[in-house]
Structures are given as structure tokens and as C-alpha cells.
Scaffold this motif. Structure first.
Motif, PDB file in Angstrom:
ATOM      1  N   PHE A 142      12.495 114.226  15.214  1.00  0.00           N
ATOM      2  CA  PHE A 142      12.752 113.240  14.172  1.00  0.00           C
ATOM      3  C   PHE A 142      13.286 111.937  14.761  1.00  0.00           C
ATOM      4  CE2 PHE A 142      15.144 111.153  10.797  1.00  0.00           C
ATOM      5  CZ  PHE A 142      14.206 111.148   9.781  1.00  0.00           C
ATOM      6  N   GLY A 143      14.215 112.061  15.723  1.00  0.00           N
ATOM      7  CA  GLY A 143      14.750 110.861  16.367  1.00  0.00           C
ATOM      8  C   GLY A 143      13.665 110.044  17.039  1.00  0.00           C
ATOM      9  N   MET A 144      12.750 110.733  17.718  1.00  0.00           N
ATOM     10  CA  MET A 144      11.645 110.055  18.393  1.00  0.00           C
ATOM     11  C   MET A 144      10.710 109.399  17.373  1.00  0.00           C
ATOM     12  SD  MET A 144      10.982 109.837  21.696  1.00  0.00           S
ATOM     13  CE  MET A 144      11.634 111.362  22.368  1.00  0.00           C
ATOM     14  N   TRP A 145      10.412 110.120  16.307  1.00  0.00           N
ATOM     15  CA  TRP A 145       9.500 109.599  15.275  1.00  0.00           C
ATOM     16  C   TRP A 145      10.093 108.357  14.606  1.00  0.00           C
ATOM     17  CZ3 TRP A 145       9.049 111.288   9.612  1.00  0.00           C
ATOM     18  CH2 TRP A 145       7.886 110.739   9.036  1.00  0.00           C
ATOM     19  N   CYS A 146      11.364 108.415  14.271  1.00  0.00           N
ATOM     20  CA  CYS A 146      12.038 107.255  13.661  1.00  0.00           C
ATOM     21  C   CYS A 146      11.941 106.024  14.560  1.00  0.00           C
ATOM     22  CB  CYS A 146      13.521 107.561  13.425  1.00  0.00           C
ATOM     23  SG  CYS A 146      13.858 108.461  11.924  1.00  0.00           S
ATOM     24  N   ALA A 147      12.239 106.218  15.838  1.00  0.00           N
ATOM     25  CA  ALA A 147      12.268 105.095  16.771  1.00  0.00           C
ATOM     26  C   ALA A 147      10.909 104.433  16.921  1.00  0.00           C
ATOM     27  CB  ALA A 147      12.769 105.570  18.128  1.00  0.00           C
ATOM     28  N   ILE A 148       9.844 105.214  16.756  1.00  0.00           N
ATOM     29  CA  ILE A 148       8.493 104.683  16.934  1.00  0.00           C
ATOM     30  C   ILE A 148       7.925 104.108  15.643  1.00  0.00           C
ATOM     31  CG2 ILE A 148       6.095 105.310  17.486  1.00  0.00           C
ATOM     32  CD1 ILE A 148       7.308 107.420  19.393  1.00  0.00           C
ATOM     33  N   ALA A 149       8.176 104.764  14.523  1.00  0.00           N
ATOM     34  CA  ALA A 149       7.457 104.435  13.288  1.00  0.00           C
ATOM     35  C   ALA A 149       8.219 103.548  12.306  1.00  0.00           C
ATOM     36  CB  ALA A 149       7.030 105.720  12.573  1.00  0.00           C
ATOM     37  N   ILE A 150       9.540 103.453  12.429  1.00  0.00           N
ATOM     38  CA  ILE A 150      10.302 102.574  11.530  1.00  0.00           C
ATOM     39  C   ILE A 150      10.526 101.241  12.233  1.00  0.00           C
ATOM     40  CG2 ILE A 150      12.427 102.283  10.218  1.00  0.00           C
ATOM     41  CD1 ILE A 150      12.672 105.261   9.963  1.00  0.00           C
ATOM     42  N   HIS A 151      10.330 100.163  11.505  1.00  0.00           N
ATOM     43  CA  HIS A 151      10.363  98.839  12.118  1.00  0.00           C
ATOM     44  C   HIS A 151      11.730  98.463  12.691  1.00  0.00           C
ATOM     45  CE1 HIS A 151       7.343  98.963   8.940  1.00  0.00           C
ATOM     46  NE2 HIS A 151       6.680  97.990   9.534  1.00  0.00           N
ATOM     47  N   ASP A 152      12.726  98.334  11.807  1.00  0.00           N
ATOM     48  CA  ASP A 152      13.985  97.701  12.163  1.00  0.00           C
ATOM     49  C   ASP A 152      15.027  98.710  12.644  1.00  0.00           C
ATOM     50  OD1 ASP A 152      14.547  94.798  11.952  1.00  0.00           O
ATOM     51  OD2 ASP A 152      16.425  95.509  11.099  1.00  0.00           O
ATOM     52  N   THR A 153      15.862  98.284  13.588  1.00  0.00           N
ATOM     53  CA  THR A 153      16.886  99.160  14.162  1.00  0.00           C
ATOM     54  C   THR A 153      17.851  99.675  13.101  1.00  0.00           C
ATOM     55  OG1 THR A 153      16.755  97.878  16.215  1.00  0.00           O
ATOM     56  CG2 THR A 153      18.641  99.347  15.965  1.00  0.00           C
ATOM     57  N   SER A 154      18.203  98.825  12.139  1.00  0.00           N
ATOM     58  CA  SER A 154      19.159  99.240  11.100  1.00  0.00           C
ATOM     59  C   SER A 154      18.629 100.424  10.304  1.00  0.00           C
ATOM     60  CB  SER A 154      19.455  98.066  10.158  1.00  0.00           C
ATOM     61  OG  SER A 154      18.259  97.576   9.573  1.00  0.00           O
ATOM     62  N   VAL A 198      16.219 102.502  11.309  1.00  0.00           N
ATOM     63  CA  VAL A 198      16.076 103.627  12.248  1.00  0.00           C
ATOM     64  C   VAL A 198      17.386 104.395  12.325  1.00  0.00           C
ATOM     65  CG1 VAL A 198      15.803 104.239  14.691  1.00  0.00           C
ATOM     66  CG2 VAL A 198      14.259 102.586  13.651  1.00  0.00           C
ATOM     67  N   VAL A 199      18.473 103.666  12.530  1.00  0.00           N
ATOM     68  CA  VAL A 199      19.793 104.295  12.619  1.00  0.00           C
ATOM     69  C   VAL A 199      20.180 104.935  11.286  1.00  0.00           C
ATOM     70  CG1 VAL A 199      22.250 103.844  12.973  1.00  0.00           C
ATOM     71  CG2 VAL A 199      20.559 102.782  14.471  1.00  0.00           C
ATOM     72  N   GLY A 200      19.896 104.248  10.180  1.00  0.00           N
ATOM     73  CA  GLY A 200      20.230 104.776   8.868  1.00  0.00           C
ATOM     74  C   GLY A 200      19.517 106.083   8.569  1.00  0.00           C
ATOM     75  N   ALA A 201      18.219 106.140   8.866  1.00  0.00           N
ATOM     76  CA  ALA A 201      17.434 107.354   8.615  1.00  0.00           C
ATOM     77  C   ALA A 201      17.847 108.480   9.559  1.00  0.00           C
ATOM     78  CB  ALA A 201      15.946 107.062   8.766  1.00  0.00           C
ATOM     79  N   ALA A 202      18.014 108.159  10.844  1.00  0.00           N
ATOM     80  CA  ALA A 202      18.352 109.181  11.836  1.00  0.00           C
ATOM     81  C   ALA A 202      19.747 109.756  11.601  1.00  0.00           C
ATOM     82  CB  ALA A 202      18.257 108.600  13.241  1.00  0.00           C
ATOM     83  N   SER A 203      20.689 108.919  11.156  1.00  0.00           N
ATOM     84  CA  SER A 203      22.054 109.395  10.923  1.00  0.00           C
ATOM     85  C   SER A 203      22.103 110.413   9.787  1.00  0.00           C
ATOM     86  CB  SER A 203      22.985 108.226  10.613  1.00  0.00           C
ATOM     87  OG  SER A 203      22.594 107.557   9.426  1.00  0.00           O
TER      88      SER A 203
END
Length: 322
Positions: A181-193, A195-200
Motif C-alpha cells: 500500500f505504501g508503494m502504491w500510494c507513493a506512485i499513484a497519488i499525486h501530492d505528498t500531502s 500520500v501521507v494522509g492516505a498512508a497514515s
């Protein structure tokens, strides 16, 4: 729709002077409490944007940009260099492949839809690398106009908002591991904010991997900026470097090798997560209906094509390979 707008306008006119500032600051203040999660903060901002005028429109983007960077640096105090290097190594080839795929498909879809070339490039770069940060870095280098920048940013932030809610649900549906999931978020979600919000929301390990891979991905802003200067005959003096990534690495190294840092590290990480929650509130508060209306149909279609494509392809890759 007109009736709803007239009701909102009537309510707004009846509000006391400076009431919108008080409501805005109250909403921002609520984000300082841990009970307010990233998705809730974003919803609060979006609701505010549809009802009231933003009291600080000139400063909102600057505040969002600064708060995001300092919060991401703070997250480095909760990570270990060994785990980060492993995540970065695993995500390296995925990063290169996904960036090239998005840029190529972005160019072709932009031509097919006859989207303005600079707008098309900014949307593609924002999808390929790191959303608003990439757009902000590339815009001055290619001499993009305000309209082109606002359209690209509007599309990226709208899709980020959707991803923040949708990705954790999809991740659980496919039973993705924390690493996947962490890898997928980093690749497929645009903005860092986002990415961090979803992964957290998914877990601590997912957050660590997503943040590390996303920031490693953000380094590709530098070569892409130089390439964009050549393609659009832009100004090299306006090239911006993502210096905050270097500070993130220093924070990560300090947490790994300096034992005295471990006492303060949990508090810094806690404050950083609150900072990212506040960042999402600020982003949402700037996404009014008028901003969305100005995006335009063709750029929105291009943004959707790129985002859906990279989301599906990267999900398939992480399920099969990670």
C-alpha cells in the motif's frame, strides 16, 4: 443550483463583519487536535470553500507549501535509514517506469484532446512526480501563465481529494500489505500531502514507505525541470530545487545514528502529522466550486486518464512484484 447559491449568498451577507475569518481560523484550530484526521480536515476545508470566501487567498498557497515541507521533514525523525534505503531501492525502477509512462501517455492524450501544451505538460508532470510541488517548480521554468498553472493545480488537488478517501478502501479490498500500500500510494497519488494522509490511515509501516518513496520520486523534479527548459525554451535561472528533501534525509540520519534525538523524535513526528492535517484543511479551503468550474473539460479528462491509468497499472505491479 441557483437556489442553493442564492441561499448561501444570503447567509453570507447576514454574517457579521470578519465572521469568515473567525470561522476559518476556528476550523484551522480544530485541526490541531488529534481527533481530526486527514480526511476530516480535507472535508472541513472543502465545505468551508463552498460556503464562504477564503479570507487569506494570497497567503494560502504559500502557507500550504511551507507547512507541507516542514511537516515532511519532521516525519523523517520517525524513520530509520535502513528501512528507507530498502524502500527507495524497491521503488526505484517502479518510479522510473511510472514517470516515463505518465509523461508519454500525457503527451499523447494532450495531443489527442488538443489541450494547451503547457497545461498538458504541467498536468502530466504533476501526475508523474509529486503533484502541486512539481507544478510549482516547473511553472516558472516554462513561463507558464497563471491560468495554465491554476488549471493544472485544480485538477491535481481534486484528484488528490478523491484518492485520500478511495485508496485506503481499495487497499483493504485487495488485502494489500503495508509495504504494497505504501508503494502504491507513493506512485499513484499525486501530492505528498495526500500520500501521507492516505498512508497514515493504513498503518505506520505504510506511512514510512510511502513518504520515503514519494520524496525519492520528487527528486526527479530536477532533471525534468532542465528538460522542460529545453522543450519550452524557458529560463534556467528560474529552476527551483527541492531542498527540503535534503533536510528530510538529515532528519532521518539523525534519528538513526544520534541516540539523544530519540527522546524528542516522537513529539516532532506528532506535530508533523498535525501539520499535515492542517495542510489538507488549507488545500480544501481553496477548492471552491468556481475553481473547479474553471478547470475545463479537456484538461480534466486528460488528468483523469493519466490518474486512472497509473493507479491501475501500479496496483497491478505492486500486487505481482512487491
Amino acid at each position: 443550483m441557483k437556489t442553493i447559491k442564492s441561499i448561501i449568498a444570503g447567509c453570507y451577507l447576514r454574517l457579521p463583519h470578519n465572521a469568515n475569518k473567525i470561522i476559518f481560523l476556528t476550523g484551522a484550530g480544530f485541526c490541531l487536535f488529534p481527533v481530526i484526521t486527514a480526511p476530516i480536515a480535507l472535508i472541513m476545508g472543502l465545505v468551508y470553500a463552498q460556503i464562504l470566501k477564503h479570507p487569506f487567498p494570497v497567503y494560502n498557497h504559500k502557507a500550504t507549501n511551507f507547512l507541507l515541507k516542514i511537516s515532511v521533514v519532521g516525519l523523517g525523525f520517525g524513520m530509520n535509514i535502513t528501512t528507507a534505503l530498502h524502500a527507495g531501492k524497491t521503488g526505484f525502477f517502479l518510479t522510473i517506469g511510472s514517470i516515463l509512462l505518465v509523461l508519454v501517455v500525457g503527451y499523447l492524450s494532450g495531443k489527442l484532446l488538443k489541450t494547451d501544451s503547457k497545461t498538458s505538460f504541467l498536468i502530466s508532470a504533476g501526475t508523474a512526480i509529486c503533484g502541486g510541488s512539481a507544478i510549482a517548480a516547473l511553472s516558472p521554468a516554462i513561463n507558464a501563465k497563471e491560468k495554465q498553472i491554476s488549471v493544472a493545480l485544480g485538477i491535481v488537488f481534486v484528484l488528490n481529494s478523491v484518492a485520500l478517501f478511495a485508496f485506503p478502501v481499495i487497499g483493504h479490498a485487495f488485502n494489500l500489505s503495508q509495504t504494497q500500500f505504501g508503494m502504491w500510494c507513493a506512485i499513484a497519488i499525486h501530492d505528498t500531502s495526500s500520500v501521507v494522509g492516505a498512508a497514515s490511515r493504513y498503518g505506520a509501516q505504510a506511512l514510512e514507505i510511502a513518504t520515503t518513496v514519494k520524496l525519492a520520486r520528487a527528486l526527479w523534479i530536477v532533471p525534468l525541470t532542465f528538460l522542460s527548459v529545453l522543450l519550452f525554451k524557458g529560463n534556467r535561472s528560474k529552476i527551483q530545487m527541492p531542498y527540503f528533501i535534503g533536510l528530510f534525509i538529515l532528519a532521518l540520519l539523525a534519528n538513526t545514528y544520534i541516540s539523544s534525538v530519540h527522546f524528542l523524535a516522537p513529539y516532532v513526528v506528532y506535530l508533523s502529522k498535525i501539520g499535515l492535517t492542517l495542510t489538507l484543511f488549507l488545500i480544501g479551503s481553496d477548492l471552491s466550486f468556481s475553481v473547479l468550474k474553471n478547470v475545463g473539460f479537456k484538461p480534466l479528462v486528460q488528468g483523469l486518464i493519466l490518474w486512472i491509468m497509473i493507479s491501475i497499472v501500479s496496483l497491478w505491479v505492486v500486487i505481482c512484484l512487491v
